[in-house]
Design a protein around this motif. Sequence first.
Motif: not given
Length: 44
Positions: A3, A8-14, A16
């Motif tokens: 992105e 990725t959104e999953d990596e960003a959530r992890r 965070h």
Amino acid sequence: MMEKGGMTEDEARRFHGYFVTGTLGYIIVAAVAHFLAWQWRPWF
């Protein structure tokens, strides 16, 4: 596909989650250190 931010959104959530956990850990350690320093030599 990557992105715009490079994660990725999953990596960003992890990331965070790790960041928040690390920040809270740092604050807890600092609070304990300040409490112990206060017990040793009150500054007020």
